[in-house]
Design a protein around this motif. Sequence first.
Motif, short mmCIF file in Angstrom:
data_model
loop_
_atom_site.label_atom_id
_atom_site.label_comp_id
_atom_site.label_asym_id
_atom_site.label_seq_id
_atom_site.Cartn_x
_atom_site.Cartn_y
_atom_site.Cartn_z
N ALA A 272 9.49 3.96 -2.44
CA ALA A 272 9.97 3.58 -3.77
C ALA A 272 10.68 2.24 -3.74
CB ALA A 272 10.91 4.67 -4.31
N LEU A 273 11.50 2.03 -2.71
CA LEU A 273 12.23 0.77 -2.58
C LEU A 273 11.29 -0.39 -2.30
CD1 LEU A 273 15.23 -0.36 -2.37
CD2 LEU A 273 14.80 -0.34 0.09
N MET A 274 10.35 -0.19 -1.37
CA MET A 274 9.46 -1.29 -1.01
C MET A 274 8.55 -1.69 -2.15
SD MET A 274 10.26 -2.57 1.78
CE MET A 274 8.89 -3.70 1.61
N GLN A 275 8.17 -0.75 -3.00
CA GLN A 275 7.35 -1.11 -4.15
C GLN A 275 8.10 -2.04 -5.08
OE1 GLN A 275 3.89 0.10 -4.47
NE2 GLN A 275 4.14 -1.88 -5.51
N VAL A 276 9.40 -1.80 -5.24
CA VAL A 276 10.24 -2.68 -6.06
C VAL A 276 10.27 -4.08 -5.49
CG1 VAL A 276 12.62 -3.15 -6.79
CG2 VAL A 276 11.70 -0.83 -7.00
N PHE A 277 10.50 -4.19 -4.19
CA PHE A 277 10.61 -5.51 -3.56
C PHE A 277 9.26 -6.22 -3.51
CE2 PHE A 277 14.75 -4.02 -2.23
CZ PHE A 277 15.50 -5.19 -2.19
N LEU A 282 9.28 -10.33 -3.14
CA LEU A 282 10.19 -10.55 -2.03
C LEU A 282 9.65 -10.00 -0.71
CD1 LEU A 282 13.52 -9.67 -3.88
CD2 LEU A 282 12.69 -11.95 -3.27
N SER A 283 8.57 -9.24 -0.79
CA SER A 283 7.96 -8.65 0.40
C SER A 283 6.48 -9.01 0.46
CB SER A 283 8.10 -7.12 0.38
OG SER A 283 9.45 -6.74 0.45
N GLU A 284 5.95 -8.99 1.65
CA GLU A 284 4.55 -9.30 1.88
C GLU A 284 3.64 -8.33 1.12
OE1 GLU A 284 2.47 -8.44 5.87
OE2 GLU A 284 3.24 -10.48 6.06
N THR A 285 2.63 -8.85 0.49
CA THR A 285 1.69 -8.01 -0.26
C THR A 285 1.00 -7.02 0.67
OG1 THR A 285 1.29 -9.78 -1.85
CG2 THR A 285 -0.34 -8.01 -1.75
N GLY A 286 0.96 -5.76 0.27
CA GLY A 286 0.28 -4.72 1.03
C GLY A 286 1.17 -3.94 1.97
N ILE A 287 2.43 -4.34 2.10
CA ILE A 287 3.30 -3.67 3.06
C ILE A 287 3.61 -2.24 2.63
CG2 ILE A 287 5.49 -4.47 2.08
CD1 ILE A 287 6.44 -4.88 5.00
N THR A 288 3.76 -2.03 1.31
CA THR A 288 4.03 -0.66 0.82
C THR A 288 2.85 0.25 1.11
OG1 THR A 288 5.33 -1.66 -0.96
CG2 THR A 288 4.81 0.66 -1.18
N ALA A 289 1.65 -0.26 0.91
CA ALA A 289 0.44 0.53 1.18
C ALA A 289 0.33 0.87 2.66
CB ALA A 289 -0.80 -0.22 0.70
N ALA A 290 0.72 -0.08 3.53
CA ALA A 290 0.66 0.17 4.98
C ALA A 290 1.63 1.27 5.38
CB ALA A 290 0.97 -1.11 5.74
N LEU A 291 2.83 1.24 4.81
CA LEU A 291 3.80 2.29 5.08
C LEU A 291 3.30 3.64 4.57
CD1 LEU A 291 7.10 0.42 4.14
CD2 LEU A 291 6.57 1.36 6.39
N LYS A 292 2.77 3.63 3.36
CA LYS A 292 2.28 4.87 2.76
C LYS A 292 1.17 5.49 3.60
CE LYS A 292 0.53 6.81 -1.58
NZ LYS A 292 0.19 6.51 -3.00
N ASP A 293 0.27 4.65 4.10
CA ASP A 293 -0.83 5.12 4.94
C ASP A 293 -0.32 5.85 6.17
OD1 ASP A 293 -3.76 5.02 5.86
OD2 ASP A 293 -2.72 4.00 7.50
N ARG A 294 0.70 5.29 6.83
CA ARG A 294 1.23 5.90 8.05
C ARG A 294 1.99 7.19 7.76
NH1 ARG A 294 -1.19 6.15 11.59
NH2 ARG A 294 -2.72 5.88 9.98
N LEU A 295 2.71 7.23 6.66
CA LEU A 295 3.46 8.44 6.31
C LEU A 295 2.53 9.56 5.86
CD1 LEU A 295 6.27 6.54 4.39
CD2 LEU A 295 6.61 7.86 6.49
N ALA A 296 1.53 9.20 5.07
CA ALA A 296 0.58 10.21 4.56
C ALA A 296 -0.30 10.76 5.67
CB ALA A 296 -0.28 9.59 3.46
#
Length: 357
Positions: A272-277, A282-296
């Motif tokens: 939730a936080l990384m999607q905001v950033f 403020l954050s590299e594009t695609g980083i939230t998706a990369a985190l989500k992939d590893r958690l899921a």
Amino acid sequence: MQTVSVTLPNQSYDVLIERGLLDQTGALVAKLWSPRRIALVSDDNVAPLYQERVAKTLEQAGFEVHCYDFPAGEASKSLTVLADLARKMAAAAFNRDDGVIALGGGVTGDLAGLLAATYMRGIRFIQIPTSLLAQVDSSVGGKTAVDLDTIKNIIGAFYEPDLVIIDPDTLQTLKQRDLIEGYGEIVKTASLEGGDFWKLIETIDSPADLLTHSPELSARSIGYKAKVVMADETESGTRQLLNFGHTLGHAVEALADGDLRHGEAVSIGMLALMQVFEDAGLSETGITAALKDRLAAVDLPTTSPLLTSPLVLDKVKNDKKNRHGHLNLVYLKALGEPEIKSIPTEEISTFLHLPEA
């Protein structure tokens, strides 16, 4: 055996990691402690599995062992349970020359650690974490605490152990959900460090992989955390990086009222936080998706309807990390590049897109 050393101004200790280490507990403790009374503290899930086994090795090494247990669950992280354990120790005539060993998960480590920190103003303490969450995170760093009502970890102390003993074989007895929740903290730490640690978790695609790679996951997680703690023991600076995912995570965990585990809440909070950033550029594009992939990949939850509750804002504003009217939010510019952004309290709802009551 893998060893991670933690060296602080007033305390140094080793974290030992090896399969089968539980049966060497007595010999390992005897290298550090002279014969004394030991309060061996577990919850009532772990006690039937390992308490007698560990107590036997300690007794064979010349220690007088008193086994104490308490009801499993976050609700036991309370002043009531803390006082009950202290009464039992006082009744058994424990004194300042004696010690406490925490045998169990994160709740046990937090509770027994605070017991050791406060009984007679502090007695010796050792951690034997048996859950993945405790092995990779809470057993190292000296944070001990109990909750007050719904406020997590609000009464506590920084109190380092003399030793941490990690036997990955204890993970075999965990229920799958209890195993998986620890991976939320592993992904957090790997994303903070990046590099080879992140490459390692890219190979984790199932709960079975967690068991296979648990010694290395523990060693890498603890190695990173030890480095941060040694630079900032009392969380006045860079140790705040370890709070990545925890601000929103603690909020939804509290609102879930026991239906979310800590690692699950951290998983939700990070995304939730990384999607905001990321949306703010403020954050590299695609980083939230990369985190989500590893958690899921191991079926950790990645969102919660609780994030849309107006009560989340109140929890976030009252987070214990809120200092001088500002909340420091940890985010990733990129994998391995954590940053801290300070947000004024009155701007939190707007910045995080949280509904107001």
